[in-house]
Design a protein around this motif. Structure first.
Motif, PDB file in Angstrom:
ATOM      1  N   THR A 129       0.818  -1.204   0.000  1.00  0.00           N
ATOM      2  CA  THR A 129       0.000   0.000   0.000  1.00  0.00           C
ATOM      3  C   THR A 129       0.856   1.260   0.000  1.00  0.00           C
ATOM      4  N   THR A 130       0.311   2.316  -0.538  1.00  0.00           N
ATOM      5  CA  THR A 130       0.985   3.613  -0.522  1.00  0.00           C
ATOM      6  C   THR A 130       0.404   4.519   0.557  1.00  0.00           C
ATOM      7  N   LEU A 131      -0.572   4.029   1.289  1.00  0.00           N
ATOM      8  CA  LEU A 131      -1.223   4.830   2.333  1.00  0.00           C
ATOM      9  C   LEU A 131      -0.320   4.954   3.552  1.00  0.00           C
ATOM     10  N   THR A 132      -0.408   6.067   4.229  1.00  0.00           N
ATOM     11  CA  THR A 132       0.400   6.300   5.430  1.00  0.00           C
ATOM     12  C   THR A 132      -0.131   5.466   6.591  1.00  0.00           C
ATOM     13  N   PRO A 133       0.701   5.190   7.583  1.00  0.00           N
ATOM     14  CA  PRO A 133       0.232   4.454   8.760  1.00  0.00           C
ATOM     15  C   PRO A 133      -0.953   5.136   9.457  1.00  0.00           C
TER      16      PRO A 133
ATOM     17  N   GLU B  50      -6.848   4.979  10.539  1.00  0.00           N
ATOM     18  CA  GLU B  50      -8.186   5.580  10.411  1.00  0.00           C
ATOM     19  C   GLU B  50      -9.117   4.662   9.618  1.00  0.00           C
ATOM     20  N   LEU B  51      -8.613   4.060   8.539  1.00  0.00           N
ATOM     21  CA  LEU B  51      -9.429   3.149   7.731  1.00  0.00           C
ATOM     22  C   LEU B  51      -9.793   1.887   8.505  1.00  0.00           C
ATOM     23  N   ARG B  52      -8.868   1.379   9.308  1.00  0.00           N
ATOM     24  CA  ARG B  52      -9.167   0.194  10.127  1.00  0.00           C
ATOM     25  C   ARG B  52     -10.279   0.489  11.117  1.00  0.00           C
TER      26      ARG B  52
ATOM     27  N   LEU C  22     -12.255  -0.027   1.700  1.00  0.00           N
ATOM     28  CA  LEU C  22     -11.996   1.397   1.934  1.00  0.00           C
ATOM     29  C   LEU C  22     -10.595   1.787   1.449  1.00  0.00           C
ATOM     30  N   ALA C  23      -9.611   0.935   1.732  1.00  0.00           N
ATOM     31  CA  ALA C  23      -8.235   1.223   1.300  1.00  0.00           C
ATOM     32  C   ALA C  23      -8.119   1.211  -0.218  1.00  0.00           C
ATOM     33  N   ASP C  24      -8.835   0.300  -0.852  1.00  0.00           N
ATOM     34  CA  ASP C  24      -8.842   0.261  -2.313  1.00  0.00           C
ATOM     35  C   ASP C  24      -9.375   1.562  -2.887  1.00  0.00           C
ATOM     36  N   HIS C  25     -10.451   2.073  -2.308  1.00  0.00           N
ATOM     37  CA  HIS C  25     -11.012   3.348  -2.770  1.00  0.00           C
ATOM     38  C   HIS C  25     -10.070   4.517  -2.468  1.00  0.00           C
ATOM     39  N   ALA C  26      -9.365   4.442  -1.335  1.00  0.00           N
ATOM     40  CA  ALA C  26      -8.459   5.527  -0.950  1.00  0.00           C
ATOM     41  C   ALA C  26      -7.227   5.588  -1.855  1.00  0.00           C
ATOM     42  N   GLU C  27      -6.813   4.451  -2.385  1.00  0.00           N
ATOM     43  CA  GLU C  27      -5.631   4.448  -3.268  1.00  0.00           C
ATOM     44  C   GLU C  27      -6.104   4.757  -4.628  1.00  0.00           C
TER      45      GLU C  27
END
Length: 84
Positions: free
Chosen positions: A4-8, A13-15, A79-84
């Motif tokens: 993932t490229t999302l920050t910790p 927050e997504l979890r 949610l993470a898929d949508h965020a990336e």
């Protein structure tokens, strides 16, 4: 993409949001279940493991081709898929 490229901070927050979405009903949302199958097929399990921050080698009892997910994890992956 294998990780993932999302920050910790974003992942945390997504979890939390995924856990809250899952606890809105005692049942698994079939739409989210279908979406997570697509996400796993497109992004792969290494990406999912990086989003969830854990090893996904434990398999589902009912569908051995899919990992075992805890409460809120499939929602988190969508949610993470949508965020990336």
């Amino acid at each position: 993409m294998h990780t993932t490229t999302l920050t910790p901070e974003a992942l945390a927050e997504l979890r939390t949001l995924g856990w809250h979405q899952a606890n809105m009903s005692p049942y698994v949302n079939p739409t989210v279940a279908a979406q997570v199958k697509r996400v796993l097929a497109e992004r792969g399990e290494p990406w999912a493991a990086s989003v969830l921050g854990r090893d996904l080698s434990r398999r589902s009892i009912f569908q051995r081709c899919y990992p075992w997910f805890e409460c809120g994890e499939i929602e988190t992956l969508v949610l993470a898929d949508h965020a990336e």
